[in-house]
Design a protein around this motif. Structure first.
Motif, PDB file in Angstrom:
ATOM      1  N   ASP A  74      56.261  55.305   0.142  1.00  0.00           N
ATOM      2  CA  ASP A  74      54.870  54.892  -0.030  1.00  0.00           C
ATOM      3  C   ASP A  74      54.041  55.267   1.193  1.00  0.00           C
ATOM      4  N   MET A  75      54.617  55.101   2.391  1.00  0.00           N
ATOM      5  CA  MET A  75      53.892  55.439   3.616  1.00  0.00           C
ATOM      6  C   MET A  75      53.617  56.945   3.697  1.00  0.00           C
ATOM      7  N   ILE A  76      54.636  57.763   3.377  1.00  0.00           N
ATOM      8  CA  ILE A  76      54.447  59.214   3.420  1.00  0.00           C
ATOM      9  C   ILE A  76      53.367  59.643   2.429  1.00  0.00           C
ATOM     10  N   THR A  77      53.396  59.078   1.234  1.00  0.00           N
ATOM     11  CA  THR A  77      52.394  59.417   0.219  1.00  0.00           C
ATOM     12  C   THR A  77      50.993  59.080   0.704  1.00  0.00           C
ATOM     13  N   LYS A  78      50.848  57.908   1.327  1.00  0.00           N
ATOM     14  CA  LYS A  78      49.536  57.502   1.835  1.00  0.00           C
ATOM     15  C   LYS A  78      49.083  58.402   2.979  1.00  0.00           C
ATOM     16  N   GLU A  88      49.923  61.545   3.399  1.00  0.00           N
ATOM     17  CA  GLU A  88      49.592  62.863   2.848  1.00  0.00           C
ATOM     18  C   GLU A  88      48.255  62.858   2.142  1.00  0.00           C
ATOM     19  N   THR A  89      47.941  61.770   1.441  1.00  0.00           N
ATOM     20  CA  THR A  89      46.684  61.694   0.684  1.00  0.00           C
ATOM     21  C   THR A  89      45.526  61.167   1.527  1.00  0.00           C
ATOM     22  N   GLY A  90      45.829  60.715   2.743  1.00  0.00           N
ATOM     23  CA  GLY A  90      44.767  60.206   3.605  1.00  0.00           C
ATOM     24  C   GLY A  90      44.379  58.769   3.326  1.00  0.00           C
ATOM     25  N   ASP A  91      45.188  58.077   2.493  1.00  0.00           N
ATOM     26  CA  ASP A  91      44.866  56.683   2.159  1.00  0.00           C
ATOM     27  C   ASP A  91      45.258  55.712   3.266  1.00  0.00           C
ATOM     28  N   LEU A  92      46.161  56.134   4.140  1.00  0.00           N
ATOM     29  CA  LEU A  92      46.600  55.262   5.226  1.00  0.00           C
ATOM     30  C   LEU A  92      45.754  55.567   6.459  1.00  0.00           C
ATOM     31  N   SER A  93      44.812  54.696   6.756  1.00  0.00           N
ATOM     32  CA  SER A  93      43.897  54.935   7.872  1.00  0.00           C
ATOM     33  C   SER A  93      44.560  54.547   9.197  1.00  0.00           C
ATOM     34  N   ILE A 108      50.031  55.091  31.990  1.00  0.00           N
ATOM     35  CA  ILE A 108      49.483  56.331  31.426  1.00  0.00           C
ATOM     36  C   ILE A 108      48.778  55.958  30.127  1.00  0.00           C
ATOM     37  N   MET A 109      47.467  55.961  30.171  1.00  0.00           N
ATOM     38  CA  MET A 109      46.677  55.484  29.040  1.00  0.00           C
ATOM     39  C   MET A 109      46.429  56.619  28.035  1.00  0.00           C
ATOM     40  N   VAL A 110      46.666  56.319  26.767  1.00  0.00           N
ATOM     41  CA  VAL A 110      46.435  57.300  25.697  1.00  0.00           C
ATOM     42  C   VAL A 110      45.588  56.642  24.604  1.00  0.00           C
ATOM     43  N   VAL A 111      45.046  57.494  23.732  1.00  0.00           N
ATOM     44  CA  VAL A 111      44.238  57.009  22.604  1.00  0.00           C
ATOM     45  C   VAL A 111      44.939  57.387  21.310  1.00  0.00           C
ATOM     46  N   ALA A 112      45.384  56.372  20.559  1.00  0.00           N
ATOM     47  CA  ALA A 112      46.091  56.617  19.303  1.00  0.00           C
ATOM     48  C   ALA A 112      46.244  55.290  18.570  1.00  0.00           C
ATOM     49  N   ASP A 113      46.900  55.350  17.408  1.00  0.00           N
ATOM     50  CA  ASP A 113      47.241  54.136  16.673  1.00  0.00           C
ATOM     51  C   ASP A 113      48.537  53.595  17.286  1.00  0.00           C
ATOM     52  N   LYS A 114      48.422  52.514  18.017  1.00  0.00           N
ATOM     53  CA  LYS A 114      49.551  51.989  18.776  1.00  0.00           C
ATOM     54  C   LYS A 114      50.737  51.651  17.880  1.00  0.00           C
ATOM     55  N   GLU A 115      50.480  51.017  16.762  1.00  0.00           N
ATOM     56  CA  GLU A 115      51.562  50.607  15.852  1.00  0.00           C
ATOM     57  C   GLU A 115      52.305  51.825  15.300  1.00  0.00           C
ATOM     58  N   ARG A 116      51.540  52.860  14.922  1.00  0.00           N
ATOM     59  CA  ARG A 116      52.169  54.058  14.358  1.00  0.00           C
ATOM     60  C   ARG A 116      52.937  54.846  15.416  1.00  0.00           C
ATOM     61  N   VAL A 127      57.642  60.568  10.968  1.00  0.00           N
ATOM     62  CA  VAL A 127      57.225  60.913  12.332  1.00  0.00           C
ATOM     63  C   VAL A 127      56.246  62.093  12.306  1.00  0.00           C
ATOM     64  N   LYS A 128      56.623  63.138  11.594  1.00  0.00           N
ATOM     65  CA  LYS A 128      55.787  64.343  11.509  1.00  0.00           C
ATOM     66  C   LYS A 128      54.418  64.024  10.912  1.00  0.00           C
ATOM     67  N   HIS A 129      54.390  63.251   9.837  1.00  0.00           N
ATOM     68  CA  HIS A 129      53.120  62.938   9.176  1.00  0.00           C
ATOM     69  C   HIS A 129      52.229  62.065  10.062  1.00  0.00           C
ATOM     70  N   ILE A 130      52.826  61.129  10.783  1.00  0.00           N
ATOM     71  CA  ILE A 130      52.022  60.269  11.667  1.00  0.00           C
ATOM     72  C   ILE A 130      51.400  61.094  12.790  1.00  0.00           C
ATOM     73  N   ILE A 131      52.208  61.968  13.405  1.00  0.00           N
ATOM     74  CA  ILE A 131      51.695  62.805  14.500  1.00  0.00           C
ATOM     75  C   ILE A 131      50.597  63.741  13.980  1.00  0.00           C
ATOM     76  N   GLU A 132      50.809  64.338  12.833  1.00  0.00           N
ATOM     77  CA  GLU A 132      49.800  65.249  12.272  1.00  0.00           C
ATOM     78  C   GLU A 132      48.549  64.490  11.849  1.00  0.00           C
ATOM     79  N   ALA A 133      48.692  63.236  11.434  1.00  0.00           N
ATOM     80  CA  ALA A 133      47.523  62.414  11.095  1.00  0.00           C
ATOM     81  C   ALA A 133      46.655  62.165  12.333  1.00  0.00           C
ATOM     82  N   HIS A 134      47.262  62.227  13.511  1.00  0.00           N
ATOM     83  CA  HIS A 134      46.525  62.117  14.777  1.00  0.00           C
ATOM     84  C   HIS A 134      45.980  63.474  15.239  1.00  0.00           C
ATOM     85  N   ASN A 135      46.210  64.510  14.421  1.00  0.00           N
ATOM     86  CA  ASN A 135      45.826  65.892  14.783  1.00  0.00           C
ATOM     87  C   ASN A 135      46.556  66.367  16.029  1.00  0.00           C
TER      88      ASN A 135
END
Length: 346
Positions: A178-182, A184-189, A229-237, A315-323
């Motif tokens: 379900d997470m991968i599908t979301k 891929e479709t951009g439903d998981l913000s 080392i401060m970064v900007v991303a979705d911390k949970e993901r 992992v791959k989808h989360i990283i790519e969702a962050h561009n």
């Protein structure tokens, strides 16, 4: 109609010249014998040549156009994206190039579809296998209980506990799918925030310390990071990414081995996080497909390690969702390194 008519012009020029030459010779002989040869012969020759050229050029143009249009229609070239917006050409060289390009594009498209079909079949087979195993396990324990084992309190508790683990595995697989599908479709913000990546890695180490200790694997940094080392991303993901990568390094790591995390400046506004182990390593032939859903390097033994088989794909989808980008390097009997980039906080 596109007019690239160099070859047809050449044909019309030559044909008109032949006809004019023949008529000129014929008229010259005729007028010579009738004693009427005079200066009017020159304009007649020019007029004859012009009329012949116009008629021949027009007829050749129409002749070629009709047949080329039929080729376009028969081969449905107008459905091709590269040709749909282009007018029909009557130049044979241009037409040949267009048909060759169309044929190459179609061949590539067919080959791509074949690869996707093979991937689809393999993917469905993997999904079926991953779901079938825990389902049959749960069914086996339930049937055993129904056949009379539930009258024995010890067996009842034992089998129900095992059935529960099978159900948990099913839920784990479904949640990951379900997470991968979301993703891929951009439903998981993604909820981006500024956080300390060093602290996050330390939290992951603490969570997995017990798991690593079972194989006597040491979880550590490559050096002491005294400054955040401060970064900007979705911390949970990103925590999920780090957890999956470290868990994998523990699963396939050596007894008394190490899993090391390093954080380096890549460019001005990027850092790269590396997760390195000294485990069994991965053969090069598997690396291109490593992030596919359910893809297993060891088809026989890796399932005993558990998991949904979707960790690296997530992992791959989360990283790519962050561009961002994720990389993998590995060598048999040496170890593996997974790395990904993140944006630094300003």
């Amino acid at each position: 109609m596109q007019k690239k008519l160099k070859k047809t012009y050449k044909f019309a020029f030559k044909t008109s010249a032949y006809i004019t030459l023949f008529l000129t010779l014929f008229m010259s002989v005729f007028l010579y014998y009738t004693n009427n040869l005079n200066w009017l012969l020159i304009p007649v020759v020019l007029l004859t040549y012009t009329i012949c050229f116009i008629i021949i050029q027009y007829r050749v143009e129409r002749f070629i156009y009709r047949r080329v249009k039929r080729i376009y229609d028969d081969l449905t070239l107008l459905e091709s994206t590269s040709l749909r917006n282009q007018p029909i050409t009557t130049d044979m060289g241009t037409l040949t190039r267009e048909i060759d390009k169309y044929a190459r594009d179609k061949k590539l498209e067919i080959e791509t579809l074949k690869i996707r079909e093979e991937y689809r079949k393999e993917y469905l087979g993997n999904v079926s296998h991953e779901l079938k195993t825990p389902l049959f396990t749960v069914q086996g324990y339930v049937l055993t209980l129904l056949d009379g084992a539930m009258n024995d309190e010890k067996l009842r508790k034992k089998y129900l506990t095992r059935a529960e683990k099978g159900v948990e595995r099913l839920i784990y697989i479904v949640k990951d799918l379900d997470m991968i599908t979301k993703l891929e479709t951009g439903d998981l913000s993604l909820t981006t925030e500024t956080f300390d990546i060093v602290e996050l890695v330390e939290n992951v180490f603490e969570l997995l310390e017990m798991k690593a200790s079972k194989k006597k694997i040491t979880l550590s940094f490559d050096m002491e990071y005294k400054q955040p080392i401060m970064v900007v991303a979705d911390k949970e993901r990103i925590q999920q990414v780090l957890t999956n990568l470290v868990v994998n390094s523990i699963k396939y790591g050596r007894e008394k081995g190490t899993t090391e995390v390093s954080i380096e400046n890549l460019i001005k506004n990027k850092v790269i996080v590396r997760v390195t182990d000294n485990g069994e390593g991965i053969e090069k032939e598997h690396l291109p497909r490593l992030f596919e859903r359910f893809y297993r390097v060891d088809k026989s033994g890796s399932r005993k390690e558990g998991g949904s088989g979707l960790g690296l794909s997530i992992v791959k989808h989360i990283i790519e969702a962050h561009n961002e980008k994720i990389y993998v390097e590995s060598e048999i009997d040496v170890g593996s390194e997974f790395s990904f980039t993140l944006e630094k906080a300003k």
